[in-house]
Motif scaffolding. Structure first.
Motif, PDB file in Angstrom:
ATOM      1  N   ALA A 166      14.632 -22.586 -34.446  1.00  0.00           N
ATOM      2  CA  ALA A 166      13.303 -22.013 -34.713  1.00  0.00           C
ATOM      3  C   ALA A 166      13.205 -21.489 -36.143  1.00  0.00           C
ATOM      4  N   VAL A 167      13.686 -22.299 -37.065  1.00  0.00           N
ATOM      5  CA  VAL A 167      13.613 -21.958 -38.486  1.00  0.00           C
ATOM      6  C   VAL A 167      12.646 -22.940 -39.145  1.00  0.00           C
ATOM      7  N   ARG A 168      11.567 -22.432 -39.721  1.00  0.00           N
ATOM      8  CA  ARG A 168      10.554 -23.354 -40.233  1.00  0.00           C
ATOM      9  C   ARG A 168      10.899 -23.888 -41.616  1.00  0.00           C
ATOM     10  N   ARG A 169      11.787 -23.203 -42.290  1.00  0.00           N
ATOM     11  CA  ARG A 169      12.056 -23.589 -43.677  1.00  0.00           C
ATOM     12  C   ARG A 169      13.435 -23.104 -44.084  1.00  0.00           C
TER      13      ARG A 169
ATOM     14  N   SER B  22      23.249 -15.794 -29.294  1.00  0.00           N
ATOM     15  CA  SER B  22      21.822 -15.692 -28.983  1.00  0.00           C
ATOM     16  C   SER B  22      21.654 -15.695 -27.468  1.00  0.00           C
TER      17      SER B  22
ATOM     18  N   GLY C 213      10.459 -13.941 -39.259  1.00  0.00           N
ATOM     19  CA  GLY C 213      10.650 -15.258 -39.845  1.00  0.00           C
ATOM     20  C   GLY C 213       9.432 -16.128 -39.609  1.00  0.00           C
ATOM     21  N   GLY C 214       9.112 -16.981 -40.561  1.00  0.00           N
ATOM     22  CA  GLY C 214       7.918 -17.807 -40.416  1.00  0.00           C
ATOM     23  C   GLY C 214       7.894 -18.898 -41.463  1.00  0.00           C
TER      24      GLY C 214
ATOM     25  N   GLY D  66      10.247 -18.821 -44.325  1.00  0.00           N
ATOM     26  CA  GLY D  66      11.676 -18.953 -44.047  1.00  0.00           C
ATOM     27  C   GLY D  66      12.077 -17.984 -42.957  1.00  0.00           C
ATOM     28  N   GLY D  67      13.401 -17.911 -42.703  1.00  0.00           N
ATOM     29  CA  GLY D  67      13.886 -16.978 -41.694  1.00  0.00           C
ATOM     30  C   GLY D  67      13.746 -17.537 -40.293  1.00  0.00           C
ATOM     31  N   PRO D  68      14.591 -17.096 -39.364  1.00  0.00           N
ATOM     32  CA  PRO D  68      14.453 -17.516 -37.970  1.00  0.00           C
ATOM     33  C   PRO D  68      13.163 -16.904 -37.410  1.00  0.00           C
ATOM     34  N   SER D  69      12.375 -17.693 -36.697  1.00  0.00           N
ATOM     35  CA  SER D  69      11.050 -17.213 -36.315  1.00  0.00           C
ATOM     36  C   SER D  69      10.967 -16.695 -34.892  1.00  0.00           C
ATOM     37  N   GLU D  70      11.986 -16.973 -34.079  1.00  0.00           N
ATOM     38  CA  GLU D  70      11.842 -16.594 -32.669  1.00  0.00           C
ATOM     39  C   GLU D  70      12.933 -15.694 -32.138  1.00  0.00           C
ATOM     40  N   ARG D  71      14.145 -15.831 -32.704  1.00  0.00           N
ATOM     41  CA  ARG D  71      15.264 -15.051 -32.179  1.00  0.00           C
ATOM     42  C   ARG D  71      16.320 -14.991 -33.263  1.00  0.00           C
ATOM     43  N   GLY D  72      17.226 -14.026 -33.125  1.00  0.00           N
ATOM     44  CA  GLY D  72      18.328 -13.955 -34.060  1.00  0.00           C
ATOM     45  C   GLY D  72      19.207 -15.192 -33.923  1.00  0.00           C
ATOM     46  N   ILE D  73      19.794 -15.634 -35.020  1.00  0.00           N
ATOM     47  CA  ILE D  73      20.689 -16.791 -34.960  1.00  0.00           C
ATOM     48  C   ILE D  73      22.030 -16.395 -35.562  1.00  0.00           C
TER      49      ILE D  73
ATOM     50  N   PRO E 120      18.980 -11.748 -38.121  1.00  0.00           N
ATOM     51  CA  PRO E 120      17.870 -11.335 -37.245  1.00  0.00           C
ATOM     52  C   PRO E 120      16.591 -12.112 -37.576  1.00  0.00           C
TER      53      PRO E 120
END
Lengths: 472, 472
Positions: free
Chosen positions: A288-291, A435, B209-210, B213-220, B329
Motif C-alpha cells: 500500500a505504497v503509492r510512490r 504487520s 502516507g499517500g 509517498g509513505g505507506p498509506s494503510e498500515r505500518g510496513i 509507520p
C-alpha cells in the motif's frame, strides 16, 4: 539420500506436518513482552529432542537460547540458526486471531496460514523440523550433523546472542556453515538468495526539560506553554534537522563510508530490472505504497540494496490516547534505526548522530543505544551458497540473487565472530511480517520442506559433474 | 444571614464535611474513558437533592450534565457552574492511589488530600455543597436561589455544554450571575481573581502516507524506509516549520489580532511584580521548571496573561512501547492546542494553521478539530466580581487580580451565549492538576467553605456603606 522418496513422504504426511506447524505457531512468543517465551523455548528444545537430538535451554541475561546437537557421525556439520520470538500483535486490522494460525483463502495466494510468526520465522523453523522428521522416517538418519542455536531476542536486536556465541564458540565452530531456514519465494514464486545483511543501529533520541527550559520532571498544565518551553517542540526541531523536505539525510559524513555496489552486484540488479523481474508496482500494491523515493525502477532497486536509511520507528510525547487532553510534556522520545551498508561503521554513525545534535545546539538531547551491530556480506563461492543456488535451480529452475538483505540480522556473529559462512534460504512464501495478517501459504510449506531436503542433499554431496547422454 | 454563626458551624462539623468530600473524590469520573461518569453524575444530582433541591441528569451526545434548582424565593439567583469529570491518572509518580483521597502531610502545606480531582474541581464542588448544608443548618434556608449546571466533559472541551445551555437558556437566564467554585489561593495563601479566560483551539495534525509517498494503510517493515518515505519524518518537518529554535511561533498572522493588555491590566501586573507578589522561582520550583521563556520576571508575567500559545499536547507514531521494534509507520499524529487571547478568532487561527501547512507544501496533512471556543473577558464592575473581591478582602485582607486565566474554559457560553457575568472563586489551595499527586490542603477546604458563605452574603447584600467609629 533418496530425495524423491523423501519428497513423496512429505506429501503423504503433509496434513500432520501442517497441524504440527500450526500448533507451534499458536504458542505466542512475543520477545518484548516476554509472553510465552519460556514455553516456546521449551517447545523448540522438544522439537530437537523429538528428532533424537540433545537440547539445552541456555539462560542468558535476556531470553533463553536453545542450543542443540543432533550428531549423525556425518562428514559435514550444519548449524541451524533460528529465532523463536516474534513481534507484538498490537496493530489494527487483523482479520483473524493473531495467534490463531487459522487458514484463510487469500486472493491470488490460495489457502494461507494467518499468524504472527507464520513467515518471520516460526513457520519455517517448525517446517524445518517436520522436513527432518521425514528424512529420518525414510532414511533412518540425516546426511549431516546438525547443531542448533535458536534465539528468542531476534526482534529486540539479538542482544544476548553474541555472548552466547562466544561462550559456545568451540561447539559452534564444528559447523561447516550456518543455515537460517526461511520462506524465500516472493508472491510470483521467485526464490531469492541474499548475499549479506545490513547492519543495525537502534537508538532513542530523548529530549527532557532542563536548563534550556521545559518542565524537567513531569508534565504540567498545558496552558503553561505560554511561558514555559516544550521538549516536544525542541525534539521536533532537532529531528527535522536530520532530513530535508524530500527526506534526504543531512547528517555530516553519513554517506562517507558507503561502498558502491560492485560491478557484479550492480550487474545482478540490472539484469533483474532488464528481465522485468522487479516490478515496483507489485511491491507498492502489496505494501500500500503509492510512490517510492525514486520514480525510476532501476534507481529504486539499486537504492534498496546499496543505501543506508535513517528511519523513525516510533515517536511519542505527552498524551497519545483518544480525544483530547492538554498537557505540556516534560519529555519527548523518538525511536530511530539506522540500517548500515558496507563499509559503514556503527560507532562512526553513532558519533555522527551525536555530532549532528551538538552542532544544532541540541547537546542536551540524550542518545540511548539499544542495538548496534555491523553489516555482513557473504561470498557467492561458499559451498553452502552454491548448494542453495543448486536447490533453487533444481526445484524452481530460477532464482534471484540480492546483494544484501535490506533488513538486518546478527549474521556478523557467524561471519565475523565465528568465521562461519551462512546462508538464508528455502522455498515457500509468506509476507506482512511486522504487520497485521502476517501469513504464509500452505502450498509453500510443502515446497519449503522439500527444499530443505534437497538443500541438505546438495550441501552434503557437493557439486556433481554434469550428467549427459554419455551414460546411456 | 449570621455569617459568624455559620463559620462556627462549619468548624464544628468539619470532620464530617471532610469525610463527605473525600468520599465524593473517591468516585472516579474520567471523562475521556467514561469511567465512573454515570455514577458521578448521579452523585451530583444526589448532592443537590440532599439540600432539598430538584436535580435532573440531562443526557447529551456526550456525558450527562446535571441540571438542578434550589429555589428559595430569594430576590437574587446564582447559577453554579461545575464539572464532575477529571483527567486520567496514567502519569507516573503517584505517591498514593489516584482515587484514594488519602491525607498526607505535604512539606510546607500540611495535611492535604491527594486525589485526582482534589482541586480540579471535584474538591471545591463537593465543598460548595457542604458549605450550603451548613447555611441550611443555621439559617434554615439560603439567601439566594441556586441553579446548577454541572457538566462531565470539561476536560474534553465541554463539547455538549453549549447545546445544553441553549436548550436550557430560559431557565439559566433567570440567574443574575454564574459562580464557578474553585480553590483560588496559591501556595503562599494569596487568593486571585481572574477576569477572563483564554479561548481554545484543539486539533490533531495527522500525516498519512499517500500520493507523496509513505505507506498509506498500515505500518510496513522498518527496513523499507530505504526506498519508501516516512509520514513521521514528514510530520516532523511540518511541525518544525511552526516554530523556530527558540519556540517563537512562525505562523503568518498568528499574532495579528492579539489585543495588548489595557493600561489597567498592565498596571495590575506591574503592581504585583513591584510588590514582589510574583516570584518566578516559586512557580519554577513547584513545577520543576528551571527556566521560563523570559528571564525577566516582569516580561514573563506579562507574557502569561497577554500571549497566545501553540502547544503540542501529544505526539505519536509507530511503536511507542518499551525496548525496540522496527516499523515504517503509515501515520503520525500531533495533538496541538492553541490558547487564544482577545481578540483572536478561533476560525481565523484555524485558517492560519491550514494556510501555514499549505504554504510549506504539506496540504496533505489533515487538521482534525476537536475543540474550538473563543476567549472571554469580564468586567471588574460586575456585582458578582465585586462580591468576590469583598469576600477575599474581608477574609484575607488581600487578593490578586489576573487579567485572564491562562487556561481555558467555556465561559464564553455564559458571557456571550447567555449574557451572564461569571466569576470563579473561593479560598482554599490545591495544585498539580493534570499531574500526579494532585492535591488540596485540608485547612484550605474549611477556608473555602467559609468563603462561599461570605460570598453569598456579599452577593445578596451588595456593597455596604463603610462602618466607621461614628456609630459609637
Amino acid at each position: 539420500m533418496n530425495v524423491n522418496a523423501i519428497h513423496a513422504d512429505l506429501q503423504q504426511h503433509f496434513d500432520q506436518d501442517l497441524e504440527d506447524i500450526r500448533s507451534f505457531l499458536r504458542q505466542p512468543s512475543i520477545s518484548y513482552t516476554g509472553e510465552g517465551i519460556a514455553e516456546t523455548a521449551q517447545a523448540v528444545a522438544d522439537l530437537i529432542a523429538g528428532l533424537g537430538g540433545e537440547a539445552e535451554v541456555v539462560e542468558t541475561p535476556g531470553h533463553p537460547i536453545v542450543y542443540g546437537e543432533l550428531w549423525q557421525d556425518a562428514p559435514k556439520t550444519l548449524l541451524i540458526y533460528g529465532m523463536y520470538d516474534v513481534m507484538p500483535t498490537d496493530e489494527d486490522g487483523w482479520m483473524a486471531e493473531p495467534f490463531g494460525a487459522e487458514i484463510h483463502d487469500l486472493p491470488g495466494l490460495g489457502p494461507s496460514v494467518i499468524c504472527r510468526g507464520a513467515v518471520n520465522t516460526k513457520g519455517p523453523l517448525a517446517a524445518f523440523f517436520t522436513a527432518m522428521r521425514s528424512i529420518m522416517r525414510v532414511e533412518g538418519k540425516l546426511p549431516v550433523n546438525l547443531l542448533f542455536a535458536v534465539e528468542g531476542e531476534e526482534e529486540m536486536g539479538s542482544r544476548s546472542f553474541p555472548a552466547f556465541a562466544e561462550r559456545y564458540a568451540e561447539k559452534l565452530k564444528r559447523a561447516d556453515a550456518v543455515l537460517f531456514p526461511f520462506f524465500e519465494q516472493d508472491e510470483a514464486g521467485m526464490p531469492s538468495l541474499v548475499l549479506g545483511t545490513k547492519g543495525m543501529l537502534y537508538v532513542e533520541l530523548i529530549c527532557t526539560g532542563g536548563d534550556w527550559g521545559g518542565p524537567s520532571e513531569r508534565g504540567i498544565h498545558g496552558s503553561y506553554n505560554a511561558w514555559v518551553r516544550s521538549p516536544v517542540w525542541r525534539l521536533t526541531r532537532a529531528l527535522a534537522s536530520f532530513v530535508d523536505d524530500d527526506e534526504n539525510i543531512l547528517v555530516d559524513g553519513f554517506f562517507d563510508d558507503v561502498r558502491p555496489l560492485s560491478e557484479r552486484e550492480a550487474a545482478l540488479l540490472d539484469e533483474q530490472i532488464d528481465a522485468g523481474r522487479f516490478d515496483a508496482g507489485v511491491f507498492r500494491e502489496a505494501y500500500a505504497v503509492r510512490r517510492l523515493k525514486d520514480s525510476d525502477d532501476r534507481q529504486a532497486w539499486h537504492r534498496l540494496f546499496s543505501q543506508p536509511q535513517l528511519n523513525i520507528d516510533g515517536l511519542f510525547a505527552g498524551y497519545t490516547g483518544p480525544e483530547t487532553k492538554t498537557v505540556l510534556p516534560h519529555q519527548a522520545t523518538a525511536k530511530v534505526d539506522v540500517r548500515m551498508v558496507p563499509d559503514m561503521d556503527p560507532d562512526t554513525v553513532l558519533a555522527g548522530l551525536r555530532a549532528h545534535l551538538d552542532k544544532g545546539g541540541f547537546s542536551d538531547i540524550e542518545i540511548k543505544v539499544y542495538n548496534k551491530y555491523p553489516w555482513s556480506k557473504l561470498s557467492l563461492d561458499e559451498p553452502a551458497v552454491q548448494a542453495m543456488i543448486r536447490t533453487y535451480q533444481g526445484l524452481r529452475g530460477e532464482l534471484e540473487l540480492w546483494p544484501i538483505n535490506p533488513g538486518s540480522a546478527p549474521y556478523y556473529v557467524f561471519e565475523r565472530q565465528l568465521g562461519l559462512p551462512y546462508v538464508t534460504g528455502g522455498l515457500g512464501h509468506g509476507s506482512r511480517q511486522h504487520s497485521s495478517n502476517e501469513y504464509c501459504t500452505v502450498a509453500g510449506i510443502l515446497d519449503f520442506e522439500r527444499s530443505m531436503v534437497t538443500f541438505l542433499d546438495e550441501f552434503t554431496r557437493g557439486p556433481q559433474a554434469p550428467q549427459g547422454d554419455a551414460h546411456e
